[in-house]
Design a protein around this motif. Structure first.
Motif: not given
Length: 109
Positions: A80-97
């Protein structure tokens, strides 16, 4: 304009602990109330610039299912955050976590 209603019903015991949670939506396929074991609801208050939360689970929610529920919730929040903001870098970190969380909690798919 179209409107939809989401209805949550929480049955509490004499200690105010959730015994049963059901939800129903006028805009979905569940005309009857659907029982669930846990829920997280977060809403953003624009006036006060803060989030209000309701996090509930029934007394008989199994711990292994709670671990999976949190894991899937974190993944979904990231989507949802990716869809709302387009912030891909932090989403990769979140998926790693989330992968780390799944390993630590011994969650298997």
């Amino acid at each position: 304009m179209k409107t939809a209603e989401i209805k949550l019903l929480v049955t509490l015991d004499d200690q105010n602990m959730p015994e049963q949670i059901t939800w129903q939506s006028t805009d979905g396929n569940n005309e009857d109330a659907v029982p669930v074991k846990a829920m997280n609801l977060a809403v953003w208050d624009h006036n006060y610039k803060n989030t209000m939360h309701i996090n509930l689970w029934t007394k008989d929610m199994p711990v292994d299912e709670m671990k999976r529920f949190f894991h899937e919730t974190l993944l979904t929040l990231g989507d949802s955050f990716l869809k709302a903001t387009g912030e891909t870098n932090i989403i990769e970190d979140l998926r790693d976590y989330c992968a780390h969380f799944a390993d630590k909690m011994e969650i298997t798919r």
